[in-house]
Write a protein that holds these residues in place. Structure first.
Motif, PDB file in Angstrom:
ATOM      1  N   ARG A  71       0.870  -1.189   0.000  1.00  0.00           N
ATOM      2  CA  ARG A  71       0.000   0.000   0.000  1.00  0.00           C
ATOM      3  C   ARG A  71       0.896   1.225   0.000  1.00  0.00           C
ATOM      4  O   ARG A  71       1.714   1.425   0.910  1.00  0.00           O
ATOM      5  CB  ARG A  71      -0.923   0.019   1.217  1.00  0.00           C
ATOM      6  CG  ARG A  71      -1.701   1.333   1.359  1.00  0.00           C
ATOM      7  CD  ARG A  71      -2.777   1.249   2.411  1.00  0.00           C
ATOM      8  NE  ARG A  71      -3.875   0.391   1.949  1.00  0.00           N
ATOM      9  CZ  ARG A  71      -4.980   0.156   2.668  1.00  0.00           C
ATOM     10  NH1 ARG A  71      -5.111   0.683   3.870  1.00  0.00           N
ATOM     11  NH2 ARG A  71      -5.934  -0.617   2.185  1.00  0.00           N
ATOM     12  N   LEU A  72       0.750   2.039  -1.022  1.00  0.00           N
ATOM     13  CA  LEU A  72       1.577   3.230  -1.186  1.00  0.00           C
ATOM     14  C   LEU A  72       0.675   4.459  -1.216  1.00  0.00           C
ATOM     15  O   LEU A  72      -0.233   4.546  -2.055  1.00  0.00           O
ATOM     16  CB  LEU A  72       2.379   3.133  -2.489  1.00  0.00           C
ATOM     17  CG  LEU A  72       3.553   4.096  -2.649  1.00  0.00           C
ATOM     18  CD1 LEU A  72       4.686   3.720  -1.694  1.00  0.00           C
ATOM     19  CD2 LEU A  72       4.075   4.083  -4.085  1.00  0.00           C
ATOM     20  N   CYS A  73       0.922   5.387  -0.311  1.00  0.00           N
ATOM     21  CA  CYS A  73       0.174   6.645  -0.291  1.00  0.00           C
ATOM     22  C   CYS A  73       1.065   7.746  -0.861  1.00  0.00           C
ATOM     23  O   CYS A  73       2.203   7.930  -0.421  1.00  0.00           O
ATOM     24  CB  CYS A  73      -0.266   6.995   1.127  1.00  0.00           C
ATOM     25  SG  CYS A  73      -1.488   5.849   1.809  1.00  0.00           S
ATOM     26  N   ILE A  74       0.543   8.469  -1.824  1.00  0.00           N
ATOM     27  CA  ILE A  74       1.320   9.512  -2.498  1.00  0.00           C
ATOM     28  C   ILE A  74       0.546  10.819  -2.520  1.00  0.00           C
ATOM     29  O   ILE A  74      -0.676  10.838  -2.292  1.00  0.00           O
ATOM     30  CB  ILE A  74       1.679   9.102  -3.948  1.00  0.00           C
ATOM     31  CG1 ILE A  74       0.421   9.063  -4.822  1.00  0.00           C
ATOM     32  CG2 ILE A  74       2.386   7.768  -3.969  1.00  0.00           C
ATOM     33  CD1 ILE A  74       0.705   8.916  -6.301  1.00  0.00           C
ATOM     34  N   LYS A  75       1.246  11.893  -2.788  1.00  0.00           N
ATOM     35  CA  LYS A  75       0.591  13.193  -2.986  1.00  0.00           C
ATOM     36  C   LYS A  75       1.027  13.738  -4.329  1.00  0.00           C
ATOM     37  O   LYS A  75       2.225  13.797  -4.637  1.00  0.00           O
ATOM     38  CB  LYS A  75       0.933  14.169  -1.869  1.00  0.00           C
ATOM     39  CG  LYS A  75       0.214  15.503  -1.984  1.00  0.00           C
ATOM     40  CD  LYS A  75       0.043  16.198  -0.627  1.00  0.00           C
ATOM     41  CE  LYS A  75      -1.088  15.617   0.182  1.00  0.00           C
ATOM     42  NZ  LYS A  75      -1.385  16.417   1.393  1.00  0.00           N
ATOM     43  N   LYS A  76       0.062  14.108  -5.144  1.00  0.00           N
ATOM     44  CA  LYS A  76       0.337  14.635  -6.483  1.00  0.00           C
ATOM     45  C   LYS A  76      -0.562  15.828  -6.728  1.00  0.00           C
ATOM     46  O   LYS A  76      -1.790  15.715  -6.608  1.00  0.00           O
ATOM     47  CB  LYS A  76       0.084  13.547  -7.533  1.00  0.00           C
ATOM     48  CG  LYS A  76       0.417  13.960  -8.944  1.00  0.00           C
ATOM     49  CD  LYS A  76       0.241  12.796  -9.899  1.00  0.00           C
ATOM     50  CE  LYS A  76       0.637  13.192 -11.313  1.00  0.00           C
ATOM     51  NZ  LYS A  76       0.507  12.068 -12.253  1.00  0.00           N
ATOM     52  N   ILE A  79      -3.068  16.576  -4.114  1.00  0.00           N
ATOM     53  CA  ILE A  79      -4.153  15.602  -3.920  1.00  0.00           C
ATOM     54  C   ILE A  79      -3.538  14.268  -3.504  1.00  0.00           C
ATOM     55  O   ILE A  79      -2.584  13.795  -4.128  1.00  0.00           O
ATOM     56  CB  ILE A  79      -4.983  15.425  -5.207  1.00  0.00           C
ATOM     57  CG1 ILE A  79      -5.630  16.755  -5.608  1.00  0.00           C
ATOM     58  CG2 ILE A  79      -6.054  14.345  -5.026  1.00  0.00           C
ATOM     59  CD1 ILE A  79      -6.313  16.726  -6.962  1.00  0.00           C
ATOM     60  N   SER A  80      -4.069  13.662  -2.442  1.00  0.00           N
ATOM     61  CA  SER A  80      -3.556  12.375  -1.969  1.00  0.00           C
ATOM     62  C   SER A  80      -4.182  11.225  -2.755  1.00  0.00           C
ATOM     63  O   SER A  80      -5.369  11.263  -3.091  1.00  0.00           O
ATOM     64  CB  SER A  80      -3.856  12.209  -0.475  1.00  0.00           C
ATOM     65  OG  SER A  80      -3.097  13.128   0.287  1.00  0.00           O
ATOM     66  N   HIS A  81      -3.383  10.215  -3.044  1.00  0.00           N
ATOM     67  CA  HIS A  81      -3.855   9.000  -3.725  1.00  0.00           C
ATOM     68  C   HIS A  81      -3.289   7.782  -2.995  1.00  0.00           C
ATOM     69  O   HIS A  81      -2.238   7.866  -2.344  1.00  0.00           O
ATOM     70  CB  HIS A  81      -3.395   8.970  -5.184  1.00  0.00           C
ATOM     71  CG  HIS A  81      -3.937  10.072  -6.025  1.00  0.00           C
ATOM     72  ND1 HIS A  81      -5.221  10.078  -6.531  1.00  0.00           N
ATOM     73  CD2 HIS A  81      -3.359  11.235  -6.446  1.00  0.00           C
ATOM     74  CE1 HIS A  81      -5.417  11.172  -7.238  1.00  0.00           C
ATOM     75  NE2 HIS A  81      -4.299  11.894  -7.203  1.00  0.00           N
ATOM     76  N   ARG A  82      -3.989   6.663  -3.145  1.00  0.00           N
ATOM     77  CA  ARG A  82      -3.523   5.410  -2.540  1.00  0.00           C
ATOM     78  C   ARG A  82      -3.478   4.318  -3.599  1.00  0.00           C
ATOM     79  O   ARG A  82      -4.440   4.117  -4.325  1.00  0.00           O
ATOM     80  CB  ARG A  82      -4.468   4.987  -1.411  1.00  0.00           C
ATOM     81  CG  ARG A  82      -3.928   3.826  -0.579  1.00  0.00           C
ATOM     82  CD  ARG A  82      -4.882   3.429   0.530  1.00  0.00           C
ATOM     83  NE  ARG A  82      -5.961   2.583   0.036  1.00  0.00           N
ATOM     84  CZ  ARG A  82      -7.253   2.848   0.142  1.00  0.00           C
ATOM     85  NH1 ARG A  82      -7.655   3.983   0.706  1.00  0.00           N
ATOM     86  NH2 ARG A  82      -8.170   2.024  -0.329  1.00  0.00           N
TER      87      ARG A  82
END
Length: 360
Positions: A71-76, A79-82
């Motif tokens: 599970r990788l949580c990113i911010k782009k 906006i946060s995405h999982r």
């Protein structure tokens, strides 16, 4: 764009790991074979669905287990995405974005752009053509969903054509069906060739100046696309060499046999370059890749550096550190004294010991 956190279960030597990252410089240090590279690999896997090592899913799952999770949580763009990835020994992997399962791998590409740099990247320069094609394909697939679709279609048709060539050896009447596969192979092959050519042209626009600077103006570097066959001539050559294909029972012409050459002052670096020159070419290639991805996506990629600092002398280390000032970088090393000496701003430091990660 940056990675906020990573959660892995039954991944390589990890039972479970949750780790957060700063949006700038993060260091994972520890002895060899403790699990540092596995963390970088899982991030790359979540971004591309593939291991940078070329490992199969069943090889990644912890020994004795049937499945693994990332599970990788990113911010782009604020906006946060999982990204959730489910690896299984006996089935295809499952992927979900923000909790919604995706049906096609292409839906994942472009969400997270990752550049991986390790000492093994020297193999791009030193080894056979398959290593260099793999480099092209891994980067282009991240940058272009259309390229992935064209490459995937080309590979499927290539396999089907090769199977047909084997069958024709026992049943000559099947020759009439070969033209159908030829047309499709040429159609997708031309698209693959064109995109590879464009990518190499863009890299060349950057890499010459980078390499010139790294070598204090002594060496000019150029990448040559050594096509097995040109776009316009592909159809004719495939037809002319059908007897060769029938003899080998496999397709001998097409972009699956392409190569690229790294020319230093007009001399092939793979064949005649020293170890030091080959290392510098690999570094130039990665720095050019960082700059090119920035230009294309109008954002910063995530940079994963796997124990490369110890392989570089001070001037080359300085050149690389200059490039990572404004992008998230996750670095593995056996010790971080060198970074303190280089006066690098370190935001997070983790000690990795036998699958256990401790924040310092």
């Amino acid at each position: 764009m940056y990675v906020e956190s990573l959660n892995i279960n039954n991944y390589r030597n990890y039972d479970e790991l949750f780790i957060t990252f700063d949006k700038n410089t993060n260091i994972l240090y520890g002895d060899n074979a403790q699990g540092k590279t596995n963390i970088l690999e899982s991030i790359y896997m979540a971004a591309t669905t593939k291991s940078h090592r070329g490992s199969k899913d069943r090889e990644i799952i912890k020994i004795g287990e049937e499945e693994s999770h990332i599970r990788l949580c990113i911010k782009k763009s604020d906006i946060s995405h999982r990204i959730d990835m489910h690896l299984r020994k006996s089935k295809n992997k499952g992927v979900a974005i923000d909790g919604l399962p995706i049906r096609r791998t292409t839906e994942l590409f472009g969400l997270l752009n990752v550049i991986f740099f390790s000492p093994e990247d020297l193999s791009i320069i030193k080894n056979g053509p398959s290593e260099r094609r793999r480099f092209l394909d891994l980067e282009l697939c991240q940058l272009s969903r259309l390229y992935y679709q064209n490459l995937s279609s080309y590979s499927k048709i290539l396999n089907q054509r090769n199977n047909l060539l084997k069958q024709i050896a026992y049943n000559k009447s099947l020759m009439d069906t070969l033209d159908v596969w030829n047309m499709q192979l040429v159609d997708y092959g031309r698209k693959v060739i064109k995109e590879r050519q464009n990518f190499i042209t863009m890299l060349n626009d950057l890499i010459g100046e980078i390499h010139l600077k790294l070598t204090s103006g002594k060496e000019k570097l150029e990448i040559i696309y050594d096509k097995n066959v040109g776009e316009d001539e592909f159809e004719q050559v495939l037809s002319d060499k059908v007897h060769v294909d029938l003899n080998y029972m496999s397709t001998q012409t097409g972009p699956h046999r392409d190569d690229i050459m790294f020319m230093i002052n007009g001399i092939d670096a793979r064949r005649f370059g020293s170890q030091g020159q080959q290392r510098t070419v690999a570094l130039s290639l990665k720095i050019a890749e960082i700059k090119l991805v920035k230009n294309i996506i109008n954002d910063n990629p995530i940079l994963l550096l796997d124990d490369v600092m110890s392989e570089l002398d001070s001037s080359r280390r300085e050149a690389l550190l200059e490039e990572i000032k404004d992008i998230q970088t996750i670095i593995t090393c056996t010790g971080y004294d060198d970074f303190i000496k280089e006066q690098v701003v370190i935001n997070n430091v983790y000690h990795v010991t036998n699958g256990t990660v401790t924040k310092i």
